[in-house]
Design a protein around this motif. Structure first.
Motif, PDB file in Angstrom:
ATOM      1  N   PHE A 130       0.813  -1.217   0.000  1.00  0.00           N
ATOM      2  CA  PHE A 130       0.000   0.000   0.000  1.00  0.00           C
ATOM      3  C   PHE A 130       0.849   1.272   0.000  1.00  0.00           C
ATOM      4  CE2 PHE A 130      -2.367  -3.318   2.275  1.00  0.00           C
ATOM      5  CZ  PHE A 130      -3.471  -3.418   1.441  1.00  0.00           C
ATOM      6  N   TRP A 133      -0.101   3.831  -2.578  1.00  0.00           N
ATOM      7  CA  TRP A 133      -1.434   4.360  -2.304  1.00  0.00           C
ATOM      8  C   TRP A 133      -1.394   5.392  -1.185  1.00  0.00           C
ATOM      9  CZ3 TRP A 133      -6.004   2.597  -4.798  1.00  0.00           C
ATOM     10  CH2 TRP A 133      -5.794   1.573  -5.726  1.00  0.00           C
ATOM     11  N   ARG A 180      -9.096   0.072  -1.181  1.00  0.00           N
ATOM     12  CA  ARG A 180      -7.937  -0.773  -1.501  1.00  0.00           C
ATOM     13  C   ARG A 180      -7.461  -1.559  -0.283  1.00  0.00           C
ATOM     14  NH1 ARG A 180      -4.981  -4.032  -2.193  1.00  0.00           N
ATOM     15  NH2 ARG A 180      -3.133  -4.191  -3.521  1.00  0.00           N
ATOM     16  N   ARG A 181      -7.464  -0.913   0.883  1.00  0.00           N
ATOM     17  CA  ARG A 181      -6.974  -1.610   2.088  1.00  0.00           C
ATOM     18  C   ARG A 181      -8.005  -2.582   2.656  1.00  0.00           C
ATOM     19  NH1 ARG A 181      -6.188  -4.622   5.183  1.00  0.00           N
ATOM     20  NH2 ARG A 181      -5.009  -4.577   7.146  1.00  0.00           N
ATOM     21  N   HIS A 184      -8.508  -5.751   0.534  1.00  0.00           N
ATOM     22  CA  HIS A 184      -7.274  -6.367   0.042  1.00  0.00           C
ATOM     23  C   HIS A 184      -7.373  -7.890   0.017  1.00  0.00           C
ATOM     24  CE1 HIS A 184      -3.074  -7.225  -0.601  1.00  0.00           C
ATOM     25  NE2 HIS A 184      -3.002  -7.865   0.575  1.00  0.00           N
ATOM     26  N   PHE A 188      -8.634  -7.662  -3.941  1.00  0.00           N
ATOM     27  CA  PHE A 188      -7.485  -7.183  -4.694  1.00  0.00           C
ATOM     28  C   PHE A 188      -6.291  -8.126  -4.637  1.00  0.00           C
ATOM     29  CE2 PHE A 188      -9.874  -3.301  -3.587  1.00  0.00           C
ATOM     30  CZ  PHE A 188     -10.080  -2.807  -4.858  1.00  0.00           C
ATOM     31  N   ALA A 195      -7.350  -3.398  -8.923  1.00  0.00           N
ATOM     32  CA  ALA A 195      -6.795  -2.148  -8.396  1.00  0.00           C
ATOM     33  C   ALA A 195      -6.680  -1.103  -9.501  1.00  0.00           C
ATOM     34  CB  ALA A 195      -5.432  -2.405  -7.765  1.00  0.00           C
ATOM     35  N   LEU A 198     -10.059   0.218 -10.261  1.00  0.00           N
ATOM     36  CA  LEU A 198     -10.467   1.165  -9.229  1.00  0.00           C
ATOM     37  C   LEU A 198      -9.862   2.540  -9.481  1.00  0.00           C
ATOM     38  CD1 LEU A 198     -11.781   1.816  -6.456  1.00  0.00           C
ATOM     39  CD2 LEU A 198      -9.652   1.024  -5.392  1.00  0.00           C
TER      40      LEU A 198
END
Length: 334
Positions: A130, A133, A180-181, A184, A188, A195, A198
Motif C-alpha cells: 500500500f 497508495w 484498496r486496504r 485487500h 485485490f 486495483a 479502481l
C-alpha cells in the motif's frame, strides 16, 4: 483518513449576503471610504508591505475599505455590548500580515505538516503493498491542506475553486485508499487488475466532476451533496471493515476506531456557530486545530498495519505451503 469530510465541509463556503454588509452604517462607511482618494495609500505602511497586500493578497481599495469599515463597526459594537454581525456570509476576522482568517490558515498549514514529515522520513515503514497508495494520499493531503491555507488567507474566486477541487480530490483519494486496504484480502489480493480498474474508475469520476465544476455545470448544492456522499461512503467502508474483518488483530482495529472517534468528537465543533474569540478563533479554526494530531496518528496506524500485514501474509503463505504439501502427498499415494 476521515479528515477530508470536514475539510470539505469547512472550506466549501460562499459569500451570501448577511446582516452586516446590509447594514446602513457599513454601506455608508464603505461608500465614503471608496470615494476618499486619500485612503488609497496608507501612510503607516511600508511600500513593500503595501505592494504585498495589493499584488499578492489582492486587497484592492474597495476590499480594504470593506475590511476597515467592518473592523471599526465590529469594535464599536463590542464596546457597546451589541452582537457582532456577519459580513458577506462570514464572521469578521482581524487580519494578521494580510491574512483574512489567520487562525484557520495557520492551523490548515499545520495539518499538512505531518504528511510532509512522514512522507519525507518515514514512508519506508509503510507496507509495500500500500506504499504507493498511502504516498499518493499523503501528497493529495498536502495539496488540499495547502489550498485550504491559501483559501483562508484570502478568499477570492481562484482560491475558492482551488479549495473546491482539492477537497473533492482529497475525498475521492481517501475513498480509494480505504477500498484498496479494506478489500485487500477479499478482492485485490487475488485479482490485482481490480486495483487498476479502481484507479481508472475513480479518477474518471473525479476529473469529470472537476471539468464540470470549472465550466460552471455543477451547482454548489449538487457539488456539496456529491462530496458528502463520497465522504459518507468513505466512513462506511472503514466501519464495515471494523465490524466484519476477522483477520486483523483486535488492537489494530481499535486503533482505527479511536482515530474515528477522535475525528467525530473534533468535528462536533463545526456544529457551533459563534463570533470568533478575539476575532481570530471560531469553531472552524478550533476544529482545524483539533485535527492536527490525526495526520500523525494515521501514519502510526499505517506503520502498525505494515506489521500486521506481514504476519497475515506469512500465515497465508504457510497455509498455502501446507496445502500444497498435502496435495503432493496425496498424489504420491495415488
Amino acid at each position: 483518513m476521515l479528515m477530508p469530510l470536514m475539510l470539505l465541509w469547512g472550506s466549501l463556503s460562499v459569500a451570501w449576503g448577511s446582516s452586516g454588509d446590509a447594514d446602513y452604517h457599513f454601506r455608508t462607511c464603505v461608500r465614503e471610504c471608496a470615494q476618499d482618494e486619500s485612503h488609497r495609500q496608507t501612510q503607516t505602511r511600508h511600500d513593500y508591505y503595501e505592494w504585498y497586500l495589493k499584488h499578492i493578497l489582492q486587497w484592492d481599495h474597495l476590499s480594504e475599505c470593506e475590511y476597515t469599515c467592518m473592523r471599526s463597526i465590529s469594535d464599536s459594537r463590542v464596546e457597546q455590548n451589541y452582537p457582532v454581525l456577519k459580513y458577506f456570509g462570514h464572521w469578521p476576522y482581524f487580519r494578521i500580515l494580510g491574512f483574512q482568517e489567520p487562525a484557520s490558515a495557520i492551523f490548515s498549514l499545520c495539518n499538512a505538516l505531518p504528511h510532509i514529515y512522514h512522507l519525507t522520513f518515514s514512508r519506508h515503514r509503510i507496507a509495500d503493498t500500500f506504499k504507493s497508495w498511502v504516498i499518493a494520499y499523503g501528497m493529495m493531503a498536502i495539496i488540499a491542506w495547502s489550498c485550504s491555507t491559501v483559501f483562508h488567507a484570502r478568499k477570492l474566486s481562484p482560491t475558492i475553486l482551488m479549495d473546491y477541487v482539492s477537497a473533492l480530490m482529497f475525498l475521492i483519494c481517501g475513498l480509494m485508499v480505504a477500498l484498496r486496504r479494506t478489500l485487500h484480502f477479499y478482492l485485490f489480493r487475488s485479482r490485482p487488475y481490480m486495483a487498476l480498474l479502481l484507479i481508472v474508475g475513480m479518477s474518471w469520476v473525479c476529473l469529470s466532476r472537476v471539468y464540470a465544476m470549472y465550466h460552471g455545470r455543477i451547482s454548489f448544492d449538487n457539488h456539496m451533496s456529491f462530496s458528502i456522499a463520497v465522504a459518507v461512503a468513505h466512513t462506511a467502508v472503514w466501519i464495515m471493515w471494523l465490524l466484519v474483518s476477522a483477520r486483523e488483530s483486535r488492537s489494530h482495529k481499535l486503533q482505527c476506531l479511536y482515530l474515528q472517534l477522535w475525528f467525530i468528537a473534533a468535528s462536533m465543533l463545526e456544529l457551533f456557530d459563534f463570533p470568533p474569540i478575539f476575532f481570530h478563533y471560531d469553531a472552524h479554526s478550533l476544529w482545524h486545530c483539533a485535527t492536527i494530531p490525526l495526520g500523525h496518528l494515521w501514519y502510526q496506524f499505517w506503520f502498525q498495519d505494515a506489521v500486521v500485514l506481514n504476519k497475515l501474509e506469512d500465515g497465508i503463505h504457510h497455509k498455502q505451503t501446507m496445502l500444497n504439501s498435502c496435495e503432493n502427498e496425496n498424489e504420491k499415494k495415488d
